[in-house]
Design a protein around this motif. Sequence first.
Motif, PDB file in Angstrom:
ATOM      1  N   GLY A 247       0.818  -1.222   0.067  1.00 53.39           N
ATOM      2  CA  GLY A 247       0.096   0.126   0.070  1.00 53.39           C
ATOM      3  C   GLY A 247       0.746   1.184   0.147  1.00 53.39           C
ATOM      4  N   LYS A 248       0.218   2.462   0.197  1.00 56.45           N
ATOM      5  CA  LYS A 248       0.591   3.756   0.234  1.00 56.45           C
ATOM      6  C   LYS A 248       0.460   4.372   1.340  1.00 56.45           C
ATOM      7  N   ASN A 249       1.555   5.320   1.826  1.00 56.80           N
ATOM      8  CA  ASN A 249       1.198   5.786   3.200  1.00 56.80           C
ATOM      9  C   ASN A 249       1.645   7.292   2.892  1.00 56.80           C
ATOM     10  N   ASP A 250       0.491   8.328   3.495  1.00 55.54           N
ATOM     11  CA  ASP A 250       0.776   9.665   3.604  1.00 55.54           C
ATOM     12  C   ASP A 250       2.150  10.273   4.660  1.00 55.54           C
ATOM     13  N   ILE A 251       3.115  10.738   4.027  1.00 55.53           N
ATOM     14  CA  ILE A 251       3.940  11.133   4.870  1.00 55.53           C
ATOM     15  C   ILE A 251       3.758  12.665   5.108  1.00 55.53           C
ATOM     16  N   GLY A 252       3.058  13.304   4.535  1.00 58.02           N
ATOM     17  CA  GLY A 252       2.661  14.836   4.748  1.00 58.02           C
ATOM     18  C   GLY A 252       3.052  15.813   3.577  1.00 58.02           C
ATOM     19  N   ASN A 253       2.733  16.995   3.761  1.00 62.42           N
ATOM     20  CA  ASN A 253       3.139  17.954   2.679  1.00 62.42           C
ATOM     21  C   ASN A 253       2.795  17.528   1.214  1.00 62.42           C
ATOM     22  N   GLY A 254       1.866  16.843   1.028  1.00 66.14           N
ATOM     23  CA  GLY A 254       1.310  16.427  -0.167  1.00 66.14           C
ATOM     24  C   GLY A 254       2.287  15.338  -0.704  1.00 66.14           C
ATOM     25  N   VAL A 255       3.078  14.723  -0.016  1.00 63.90           N
ATOM     26  CA  VAL A 255       4.108  13.546  -0.393  1.00 63.90           C
ATOM     27  C   VAL A 255       3.663  12.258   0.286  1.00 63.90           C
ATOM     28  N   GLN A 401       4.517   9.263  -9.789  1.00 64.01           N
ATOM     29  CA  GLN A 401       5.614  10.296 -10.105  1.00 64.01           C
ATOM     30  C   GLN A 401       6.562  10.281  -8.759  1.00 64.01           C
ATOM     31  N   ARG A 402       7.962   9.861  -8.936  1.00 64.43           N
ATOM     32  CA  ARG A 402       8.732   9.886  -7.812  1.00 64.43           C
ATOM     33  C   ARG A 402       9.010  11.275  -7.405  1.00 64.43           C
ATOM     34  N   TYR A 403       8.856  11.620  -6.055  1.00 63.27           N
ATOM     35  CA  TYR A 403       9.382  13.113  -5.474  1.00 63.27           C
ATOM     36  C   TYR A 403      10.714  12.835  -5.110  1.00 63.27           C
ATOM     37  N   THR A 404      11.389  13.742  -5.917  1.00 60.90           N
ATOM     38  CA  THR A 404      13.227  13.662  -5.639  1.00 60.90           C
ATOM     39  C   THR A 404      13.472  14.742  -4.931  1.00 60.90           C
ATOM     40  N   LYS A 405      12.679  15.680  -4.466  1.00 61.12           N
ATOM     41  CA  LYS A 405      13.155  16.747  -3.619  1.00 61.12           C
ATOM     42  C   LYS A 405      13.511  16.194  -2.292  1.00 61.12           C
ATOM     43  N   LYS A 406      14.265  17.187  -1.472  1.00 65.44           N
ATOM     44  CA  LYS A 406      14.578  16.957  -0.238  1.00 65.44           C
ATOM     45  C   LYS A 406      13.322  16.772   0.660  1.00 65.44           C
ATOM     46  N   LEU A 407      13.374  15.733   1.505  1.00 63.37           N
ATOM     47  CA  LEU A 407      12.233  15.417   2.285  1.00 63.37           C
ATOM     48  C   LEU A 407      12.338  16.364   3.677  1.00 63.37           C
ATOM     49  N   SER A 408      11.161  16.781   4.405  1.00 59.69           N
ATOM     50  CA  SER A 408      11.456  17.446   5.722  1.00 59.69           C
ATOM     51  C   SER A 408      11.828  16.302   6.897  1.00 59.69           C
ATOM     52  N   GLU A 409      12.006  17.024   7.824  1.00 64.03           N
ATOM     53  CA  GLU A 409      12.462  16.070   8.900  1.00 64.03           C
ATOM     54  C   GLU A 409      10.978  15.205   9.436  1.00 64.03           C
ATOM     55  N   LYS A 410      10.112  15.947   9.246  1.00 65.21           N
ATOM     56  CA  LYS A 410       8.592  15.083   9.607  1.00 65.21           C
ATOM     57  C   LYS A 410       8.563  13.788   8.531  1.00 65.21           C
ATOM     58  N   GLN A 411       8.781  14.329   7.243  1.00 67.69           N
ATOM     59  CA  GLN A 411       8.716  13.175   6.191  1.00 67.69           C
ATOM     60  C   GLN A 411       9.879  12.221   6.412  1.00 67.69           C
ATOM     61  N   VAL A 412      10.991  12.439   6.785  1.00 67.15           N
ATOM     62  CA  VAL A 412      11.945  11.449   6.816  1.00 67.15           C
ATOM     63  C   VAL A 412      11.676  10.540   7.995  1.00 67.15           C
ATOM     64  N   THR A 413      10.850  11.188   9.161  1.00 66.21           N
ATOM     65  CA  THR A 413      10.600  10.444  10.237  1.00 66.21           C
ATOM     66  C   THR A 413       9.502   9.541   9.876  1.00 66.21           C
ATOM     67  N   ALA A 414       8.466  10.019   9.282  1.00 63.64           N
ATOM     68  CA  ALA A 414       7.160   9.002   8.782  1.00 63.64           C
ATOM     69  C   ALA A 414       7.697   7.945   7.657  1.00 63.64           C
ATOM     70  N   MET A 415       8.753   8.425   6.715  1.00 64.34           N
ATOM     71  CA  MET A 415       9.463   7.239   5.869  1.00 64.34           C
ATOM     72  C   MET A 415       9.850   6.085   6.906  1.00 64.34           C
ATOM     73  N   LEU A 416      10.652   6.527   7.806  1.00 70.15           N
ATOM     74  CA  LEU A 416      11.588   5.450   8.547  1.00 70.15           C
ATOM     75  C   LEU A 416      10.641   4.647   9.119  1.00 70.15           C
ATOM     76  N   LYS A 417       9.468   5.017   9.710  1.00 66.51           N
ATOM     77  CA  LYS A 417       8.247   4.590  10.315  1.00 66.51           C
ATOM     78  C   LYS A 417       7.853   3.244   9.637  1.00 66.51           C
ATOM     79  N   GLU A 418       7.738   3.683   8.302  1.00 64.39           N
ATOM     80  CA  GLU A 418       7.064   2.504   7.214  1.00 64.39           C
ATOM     81  C   GLU A 418       8.232   1.747   6.947  1.00 64.39           C
ATOM     82  N   ALA A 419       9.684   2.065   6.839  1.00 70.41           N
ATOM     83  CA  ALA A 419      10.693   1.298   6.467  1.00 70.41           C
ATOM     84  C   ALA A 419      11.288   0.287   7.368  1.00 70.41           C
TER      85      ALA A 419
END
Length: 863
Positions: A247-255, A401-419
Amino acid sequence: MSGRRGSYGHRGGGSGRRGGAGGDFKVVVTASAPPSVSSTLTPSAASPKSTAPVTELQRLSLQPPTAPKHLAAPPASSKAITHPTRPGYGIVGTKCVVRANHLLVELIDRDLHHYDVSVTPEVVSRGVNRAILRELMAVNLSDFNGRTPAYDGRKGLYAAGPLAFTSKEFVVRLINRDERDLKESEFKVAIKLASKTDMSHLKEFLNSKVRDVPHETIQVLDAVLRESPSEKCTVVERSFFAADFGGKNDIGNGVECWKGFYQSLRPTQMGMSLNIATAFYHPISVLVFVVKFLNLGDPSRAAPRPLSDSDLIKLKKVLRGVKVRVTHGEGKCYKISSVTTVPTNQLLFTTEGKLKMSVVQYFYEKYKMKLRFASWPALQSGNESKPIFLPMECCMIVEGQRYTKKLSEKQVTAMLKEACKRPTERERSIEEIAHINDYKNDELAKEFGIDVDNKLTYIDARVLPPPVLKYHDSGKERTIRPRVGQWNMINAKMFSGATVSFWACVNFSSLNEQMASRFCQELVGMCRNKGMAMNPTPVFPTWSRHPKQIEKTLVEAHHACNAERKFLQLLIIILPDVRGSYVRPAEASTKMQSTAGGQNMVLEDAINRRIPLLTDTPTIIFGADVTHPQPGEDSSPSIASIVASMDWPAVTIYRGLVSAQQHREEIIQDCTGMISFSVRLLGGASVVLDDAEMGPVHLCNRTIYLLLLSLWYKRDTTHASLRLILPKQTGVAISFLVGTAVDTKICHPLEFDFYLCSHAGIQGTSRPAHYHVLYDENRFTADAFQTLTNNLCYTYARCTRSVSIVPPAFYAHLAAFRARYYAEGEAGYDCSNSTGTAVRKGAASVRPLPAISPAVKNVMFFC
């Protein structure tokens, strides 16, 4: 040295990524010239200058290599540098069994044919190219002799036998629904036989009969196994992503993040591993994306405010190149080229009848739409001469479409939680992916004679013992042997305490001055208790300032200290922490110690001269890295760094040199000067680098007996993961034990490589580092080199834990990461070089990085 997958100075592929201590690393380890190797060696040969008892590590290092004679390495003077063969297999450590995320592959002989494909007009998208070839094969079945070729989406077409032609041109008519005009497109496709691929070469290579890797054969088989996933998934380089994989998970800021897997066919192994989650644009309205991205709240509850200039700059960066589908008319797709600088209600365009019309009026008359956000800018597609204006509220972001820009700290935290998943969860995910792809029943794989085992591989491994760490003799604990990759130094004192006479503290957090001062006093007390000679009184009392006054406050602090002629050695800055975490004085003291020039601890075997080759004669260990700008930055320089150990035989203190160079340049341009300078610091030896021979270090002066063409090893950004199988609980998998080493079955059939899990993962399933020896005149044995690498991972200065890669590589990455702030801190900064000289002949002129202050250049300021 930092290259990117493979031999020094060649790209196979960052940063990097780059990126984290991310990216690939090679570390140069230099030592004395290699001892002569014979069939019998006495223990005294290990170190003629040492009278200490010969250790097991010393004995192992002197065992002669067991590489096949017909694969002996060429002489050092040869221009055809080849990687050393494996000198045998390791035996040191406690035996165990691990399960790796590798699916073994069996091959059956096939008459493989490679054809070149040329599409006119040229198409960049692999997806469109694949669609063209699918249409071609569907219409021209007889030309393919009933075969189903595999296509790599570029120039390569592969068949398990000859086609009905050796060269032929086709015309293909294709409706590409990803294009905005939906019109039928016509392409000319030329297919021509390029070569026949010999499977016997690959078999001889896997049986250790030849050294040269049959890259073309592997490329064919790899393309075959990528064909099926490419049809089902969104492809990002060598990874595949789809909603079916968790599935997909919202990590904030439209990403949002999607889960996926990485697949690669390598010699002796089919490496398929579950990749960490990656970020994609959320397929939502552009208007909603902008609101989320800029944190504007809910615009439906109030009239939307105009966007500021800084908002526009952010939007142009984040939306450039993104595909959108309009919600009006026929739902065409467009690619965003920019964002208008004026509001939508001020935009005019020329109609086909040569009349001037406003965008707002056009949408109202043609689509009966009254634009609510007309005070906001519009999206722009097309080119400057013929722009197409699209109101944000009328556009939806296209999915996938892949998001290639730098992620915010909040987004990184959400990504790590999923990974971060535990071993059993991750293993279950891999098995699910194998089931979804169904390699066993893949018709194309069968046609090419590829049989993939759907079960994960069991491998024999060893758990290497941790080293003994030496602290100061005045402490309660003089030595410590870490357990599970970590230790507590509460009863120990630093091996060599640094001296800090002048220091100060500036507080930008919400702490009041009393609390900030108390923290500083606790920190000073901890430093003094651990052996540092630190002045208990700061140059001036703690200042508390607003976070928006950082630059002004630092300048004032600098002037205040200079006025007192007390030049700061250390400035403690307390920043606001949005995560709410707390740094303990004990943790901060170890970092302060390293940046002030001291040694937390050393390897006991190092100071007792019991590490073969490394401690026999004065030695430097080099670490190097090249980091690149974040995705989307197309002009910032790449930053190269080299660190060199300066405290032989302890090899724990490193001096760092940094250099900015051309954008995304992989090879360190100032390598010769940086290494020469490091060697002269240690004792005046001169160095000549020969870039044609992988940059080997040759010494003209043997005053310091550095290694002649030492050994190089790198750490891959590996997608491998290992799970320990408990012998008394069959089938139970946990994350690996610290020190787990693997050099069989999933490793290279001939060359000297190994996997090492040198750290304890804090959460999730940790990945091992993959080390590959690129050159070695020392004749290290497998045990000696693996043990040295593992032991070095316990000397990292920032924490009392072993780390995942050797510290010299880690420090080089940190130095390059820190240097990027110096480059980006100057407006309009272009590419540069640390010495101010030209990067290379013919390159654009560059200007230097800001000079490192003499007060910190000899300490680990980057740590």
